[in-house]
Design a protein around this motif. Structure first.
Motif, PDB file in Angstrom:
ATOM      1  N   HIS A  10      -3.489  -3.250   3.607  1.00 44.71           N
ATOM      2  CA  HIS A  10      -4.577  -2.677   3.025  1.00 44.71           C
ATOM      3  C   HIS A  10      -5.472  -2.780   4.118  1.00 44.71           C
ATOM      4  O   HIS A  10      -5.601  -3.742   5.167  1.00 44.71           O
ATOM      5  N   PRO A  11      -6.330  -1.610   4.400  1.00 51.18           N
ATOM      6  CA  PRO A  11      -7.149  -1.502   5.607  1.00 51.18           C
ATOM      7  C   PRO A  11      -8.379  -2.852   5.628  1.00 51.18           C
ATOM      8  O   PRO A  11      -8.776  -3.010   6.545  1.00 51.18           O
ATOM      9  N   THR A  13       0.827  -1.173   0.155  1.00 48.94           N
ATOM     10  CA  THR A  13       0.042   0.199  -0.109  1.00 48.94           C
ATOM     11  C   THR A  13       0.883   1.249  -0.124  1.00 48.94           C
ATOM     12  O   THR A  13       1.789   1.070   0.099  1.00 48.94           O
ATOM     13  N   THR A  14       0.367   2.528  -0.237  1.00 48.12           N
ATOM     14  CA  THR A  14       1.044   3.570  -0.103  1.00 48.12           C
ATOM     15  C   THR A  14       1.640   3.893   1.275  1.00 48.12           C
ATOM     16  O   THR A  14       2.870   4.227   1.597  1.00 48.12           O
ATOM     17  N   GLU A  15       1.089   3.278   2.429  1.00 46.69           N
ATOM     18  CA  GLU A  15       1.383   3.326   3.721  1.00 46.69           C
ATOM     19  C   GLU A  15       2.920   2.246   3.788  1.00 46.69           C
ATOM     20  O   GLU A  15       3.574   2.745   4.621  1.00 46.69           O
ATOM     21  N   GLY A  16       2.668   1.062   3.284  1.00 48.23           N
ATOM     22  CA  GLY A  16       3.936   0.272   3.271  1.00 48.23           C
ATOM     23  C   GLY A  16       5.038   1.101   2.456  1.00 48.23           C
ATOM     24  O   GLY A  16       6.198   0.761   3.115  1.00 48.23           O
ATOM     25  N   ARG A  17       5.004   1.897   1.582  1.00 52.02           N
ATOM     26  CA  ARG A  17       5.782   2.658   0.908  1.00 52.02           C
ATOM     27  C   ARG A  17       6.646   3.553   1.759  1.00 52.02           C
ATOM     28  O   ARG A  17       7.725   3.766   1.923  1.00 52.02           O
ATOM     29  N   LYS A  18       5.771   4.245   2.540  1.00 51.53           N
ATOM     30  CA  LYS A  18       6.200   5.138   3.776  1.00 51.53           C
ATOM     31  C   LYS A  18       7.113   4.546   4.677  1.00 51.53           C
ATOM     32  O   LYS A  18       7.951   5.008   5.238  1.00 51.53           O
ATOM     33  N   ALA A  19       6.573   3.603   5.094  1.00 48.41           N
ATOM     34  CA  ALA A  19       7.343   2.579   6.203  1.00 48.41           C
ATOM     35  C   ALA A  19       8.614   2.342   5.664  1.00 48.41           C
ATOM     36  O   ALA A  19       9.704   2.404   6.395  1.00 48.41           O
ATOM     37  N   VAL A  20       8.468   1.834   4.435  1.00 43.60           N
ATOM     38  CA  VAL A  20       9.870   1.356   3.678  1.00 43.60           C
ATOM     39  C   VAL A  20      10.866   2.496   3.647  1.00 43.60           C
ATOM     40  O   VAL A  20      12.183   2.480   3.790  1.00 43.60           O
ATOM     41  N   GLU A  21      10.166   3.730   3.298  1.00 44.09           N
ATOM     42  CA  GLU A  21      11.056   4.847   3.101  1.00 44.09           C
ATOM     43  C   GLU A  21      11.893   5.160   4.377  1.00 44.09           C
ATOM     44  O   GLU A  21      12.983   5.617   4.514  1.00 44.09           O
TER      45      GLU A  21
END
Length: 104
Positions: free
Chosen positions: A70-71, A8-16
């Motif tokens: 994903h939620p 997800t987009t949130e997964g990308r942010k966590a990876v960043e």
């Protein structure tokens, strides 16, 4: 070691954030379709049931789980909760905040 569930987009942010930290981690997605570059992370793909996730966490000395899936991935969220509780691994749930729906 950290285990991130994303896709997800949130997964990308966590990876960043983890990439900036420079320590190794695992990034898990169900399908492997997300195009993401990992320098410090190792990607794993495919759904994990409770037993597979327990085994993975034990074998890789997972000390933190980040649930950025994903939620609506309710089965995954339940599996993470069971594994987290069973192995006493702290879990961070990272999800987007949706605006309230206008029901009028």
């Amino acid at each position: 070691m950290i285990l991130v569930f994303g896709g997800t987009t949130e997964g990308r942010k966590a990876v960043e954030v983890l990439e900036e930290g420079g320590s190794p981690y695992f990034y898990s997605t169900k399908t492997g379709e997300q195009d993401i570059t990992l320098h410090h992370g190792q990607r794993i793909d495919g759904a994990l049931d409770v037993e597979a996730m327990l085994t993975f966490c034990r074998e890789h000395d997972i000390r933190l789980i980040i649930d950025a899936a994903h939620p609506f991935a309710s089965q995954l969220h339940q599996t993470i909760a069971l594994v987290s509780q069973s192995l006493n691994i702290p879990t961070i749930r990272y999800e987007r905040i949706y605006p309230k729906r206008d029901t009028s």
